[in-house]
Design an enzyme around this catalytic site. Structure first.
Site, PDB file in Angstrom:
ATOM      1  N   PHE A  48     -32.492  32.621   7.543  1.00 34.51           N
ATOM      2  CA  PHE A  48     -33.752  33.247   7.937  1.00 34.51           C
ATOM      3  C   PHE A  48     -33.822  34.707   7.490  1.00 34.51           C
ATOM      4  O   PHE A  48     -34.648  35.077   6.638  1.00 34.51           O
ATOM      5  CB  PHE A  48     -33.898  33.125   9.454  1.00 34.51           C
ATOM      6  CG  PHE A  48     -35.024  33.909  10.056  1.00 34.51           C
ATOM      7  CD1 PHE A  48     -36.293  33.863   9.501  1.00 34.51           C
ATOM      8  CD2 PHE A  48     -34.823  34.677  11.193  1.00 34.51           C
ATOM      9  CE1 PHE A  48     -37.340  34.586  10.070  1.00 34.51           C
ATOM     10  CE2 PHE A  48     -35.849  35.395  11.762  1.00 34.51           C
ATOM     11  CZ  PHE A  48     -37.112  35.355  11.203  1.00 34.51           C
ATOM     12  N   ILE A  49     -32.943  35.564   7.994  1.00 37.52           N
ATOM     13  CA  ILE A  49     -32.983  36.975   7.624  1.00 37.52           C
ATOM     14  C   ILE A  49     -32.513  37.155   6.186  1.00 37.52           C
ATOM     15  O   ILE A  49     -33.095  37.925   5.414  1.00 37.52           O
ATOM     16  CB  ILE A  49     -32.138  37.815   8.591  1.00 37.52           C
ATOM     17  CG1 ILE A  49     -32.642  37.666  10.028  1.00 37.52           C
ATOM     18  CG2 ILE A  49     -32.166  39.295   8.177  1.00 37.52           C
ATOM     19  CD1 ILE A  49     -31.755  38.329  11.068  1.00 37.52           C
ATOM     20  N   ASP A 108     -27.699  43.383  18.101  1.00 40.46           N
ATOM     21  CA  ASP A 108     -27.594  44.223  19.294  1.00 40.46           C
ATOM     22  C   ASP A 108     -26.919  43.498  20.454  1.00 40.46           C
ATOM     23  O   ASP A 108     -26.544  44.123  21.452  1.00 40.46           O
ATOM     24  CB  ASP A 108     -28.969  44.748  19.719  1.00 40.46           C
ATOM     25  CG  ASP A 108     -29.962  43.663  20.095  1.00 40.46           C
ATOM     26  OD1 ASP A 108     -29.643  42.463  19.980  1.00 40.46           O
ATOM     27  OD2 ASP A 108     -31.100  44.004  20.483  1.00 40.46           O
ATOM     28  N   ASN A 167     -33.970  41.317  18.158  1.00 37.77           N
ATOM     29  CA  ASN A 167     -34.377  39.935  17.889  1.00 37.77           C
ATOM     30  C   ASN A 167     -35.396  39.862  16.754  1.00 37.77           C
ATOM     31  O   ASN A 167     -36.452  40.493  16.826  1.00 37.77           O
ATOM     32  CB  ASN A 167     -34.989  39.314  19.147  1.00 37.77           C
ATOM     33  CG  ASN A 167     -33.931  38.817  20.108  1.00 37.77           C
ATOM     34  OD1 ASN A 167     -32.920  39.480  20.343  1.00 37.77           O
ATOM     35  ND2 ASN A 167     -34.159  37.643  20.680  1.00 37.77           N
ATOM     36  N   PRO A 215     -40.526  25.187  27.092  1.00 37.31           N
ATOM     37  CA  PRO A 215     -39.479  25.578  28.039  1.00 37.31           C
ATOM     38  C   PRO A 215     -39.226  27.083  28.024  1.00 37.31           C
ATOM     39  O   PRO A 215     -39.062  27.696  26.970  1.00 37.31           O
ATOM     40  CB  PRO A 215     -38.259  24.815  27.516  1.00 37.31           C
ATOM     41  CG  PRO A 215     -38.482  24.708  26.033  1.00 37.31           C
ATOM     42  CD  PRO A 215     -39.975  24.619  25.847  1.00 37.31           C
ATOM     43  N   VAL A 216     -39.193  27.681  29.209  1.00 35.60           N
ATOM     44  CA  VAL A 216     -38.851  29.093  29.372  1.00 35.60           C
ATOM     45  C   VAL A 216     -37.636  29.171  30.277  1.00 35.60           C
ATOM     46  O   VAL A 216     -37.650  28.654  31.398  1.00 35.60           O
ATOM     47  CB  VAL A 216     -40.034  29.883  29.970  1.00 35.60           C
ATOM     48  CG1 VAL A 216     -39.624  31.324  30.258  1.00 35.60           C
ATOM     49  CG2 VAL A 216     -41.233  29.850  29.028  1.00 35.60           C
ATOM     50  N   TYR A 224     -21.059  33.737  20.810  1.00 31.61           N
ATOM     51  CA  TYR A 224     -21.722  34.281  19.610  1.00 31.61           C
ATOM     52  C   TYR A 224     -21.553  35.789  19.525  1.00 31.61           C
ATOM     53  O   TYR A 224     -21.083  36.327  18.512  1.00 31.61           O
ATOM     54  CB  TYR A 224     -23.206  33.919  19.607  1.00 31.61           C
ATOM     55  CG  TYR A 224     -24.015  34.778  18.661  1.00 31.61           C
ATOM     56  CD1 TYR A 224     -23.746  34.776  17.297  1.00 31.61           C
ATOM     57  CD2 TYR A 224     -25.034  35.615  19.127  1.00 31.61           C
ATOM     58  CE1 TYR A 224     -24.471  35.583  16.416  1.00 31.61           C
ATOM     59  CE2 TYR A 224     -25.758  36.421  18.262  1.00 31.61           C
ATOM     60  CZ  TYR A 224     -25.467  36.402  16.915  1.00 31.61           C
ATOM     61  OH  TYR A 224     -26.166  37.199  16.052  1.00 31.61           O
ATOM     62  N   THR A 242     -25.256  25.326   5.341  1.00 29.42           N
ATOM     63  CA  THR A 242     -25.029  24.619   6.597  1.00 29.42           C
ATOM     64  C   THR A 242     -26.377  24.268   7.214  1.00 29.42           C
ATOM     65  O   THR A 242     -27.437  24.489   6.607  1.00 29.42           O
ATOM     66  CB  THR A 242     -24.185  25.479   7.546  1.00 29.42           C
ATOM     67  OG1 THR A 242     -24.825  26.759   7.716  1.00 29.42           O
ATOM     68  CG2 THR A 242     -22.787  25.684   6.996  1.00 29.42           C
TER      69      THR A 242
END
Length: 345
Positions: free
Chosen positions: A11-12, A131, A184, A210-211, A155, A34
């Site tokens: 992504f980044i 962060d 993020n 979902p939260v 992680y 992956t």
């Protein structure tokens, strides 16, 4: 500049690859491909003569040595990492192997090549991190570059370890390292297991959104293309041995973020509106950090960088992108673990 980007199909990393090629840099994209990687992320530059791809795992030291010898990069931008907190709870071993051992291999391969070339002054090793290594904040305060490390998940612990390795290789061996820790990210090409794309795709399908917990966890949201711009600035102009925190200056609770996405969905895809009726609360993630916030004053004062996209602007662009690019995300829904609740402990 010739830049070796690890994780450039992610992504980044893919945002960095696209921007770097667009600015005229030569780019070697090193990626193991992956589950979260996708060469479609860099399809727009795949035929550009400035772009090369190497399918290599950063755990394979001999392959890394070959890549350095073949391509002779001026800089390394090391983004390859396992990055999903929920997956790290279920399977921490992959995070240690990739984020810690893989970073060790990258540092050693870079050091051997750099030393063998006579320690060229212009070489840079840019280690990109998160962060989350700083732990969790209270209601006030922000992370600075001197905030003590306090990782809370497998992680973040693995990324903290990789940060320490990068600093040690600079201090012990003189390797010209720069580091960044970001808040993020969100935006186009975000793998559909992370919060923002999950909400968009659940709303689109009319499924429950979902939260975690009470939705009060606070994050600073950084549009991925702003982040890529900051990363290229740091690799070109950052001070050796220095770290820079990169933030979006856009704090929001998870619940408020989800509601913003639903409001954009109401406007851009009115079928099923109001989409916030789909919001439901689920059991929280184990060890879920309550609040992150970045103080970006160092990168602003030293390098003149600030984010250009507000969270409202970025979320609208992101929703539009997912609505317009079903052919990109639909095949990814069948990949392992996508759409399942992971990391329940």
């Amino acid at each position: 500049m010739k830049i070796l980007v690890t994780g450039g199909a992610g992504f980044i990393g893919s945002a960095v690859v696209r921007l770097a090629v667009g600015r005229g840099h030569e780019v070697v994209n090193l990626d193991a491909l992956t589950y979260a990687a996708n060469l479609a992320n860099v399809a727009s530059v795949a035929d550009n003569p400035l772009y090369r791809f190497e399918q290599v795992d950063i755990r394979d030291r001999s392959a890394l040595d070959r890549v350095f010898a073949t391509h002779r990069p001026d800089a390394v931008m090391h983004l390859a990492a396992e990055s999903h907190v929920d997956r790290s709870i279920d399977g921490p071993a992959a995070f240690i192997e990739t984020n810690v051992i893989g970073t060790f291999n990258m540092l050693e391969a870079a050091r051997d090549w750099w030393t063998g070339e006579g320690r060229p002054e212009g070489f840079r090793f840019h280690h990109i991190s998160t962060d989350e290594v700083f732990g969790s904040l209270g209601e006030t305060g922000q992370f600075t570059e001197t905030t003590p490390y306090d990782p809370r998940s497998p992680y973040s612990a693995s990324k903290a370890g990789s940060d320490h390795l990068a600093r040690a290789w600079h201090e012990t061996y003189g390797l010209p390292v720069v580091l960044t820790n970001c808040s993020n990210n969100y935006g186009p090409f975000h793998f559909p297991e992370k919060l923002v794309p999950v909400v968009i795709l659940k709303a689109l399908a009319g499924d429950p959104i979902p939260v975690y917990g009470d939705g009060g966890n606070v994050r600073d949201w950084l549009y991925v293309e702003d982040h890529a711009d900051a990363l290229l600035l740091v690799v070109e102009k950052g001070r050796i041995g220095r770290s820079y925190n990169i933030g979006g200056e856009n704090e929001a609770t998870n619940l408020d973020l989800v509601r913003m996405i639903c409001a954009h969905m109401d406007e851009l895809h009115s079928e099923g509106a109001p989409h916030d009726r789909l919001i439901g609360f689920v059991a929280d993630r184990p060890g879920h950090d309550r609040r992150y916030a970045i103080d970006p004053s160092r990168i602003r004062d030293e390098l003149g960088w600030r984010p250009s996209v507000t969270v409202e602007q970025g979320l609208r662009r992101t929703v539009e992108w997912y609505l317009d690019n079903r052919d990109w995300w639909q095949p990814l829904l069948s990949r392992e673990g996508v759409g399942q609740r992971l990391g329940t402990g």
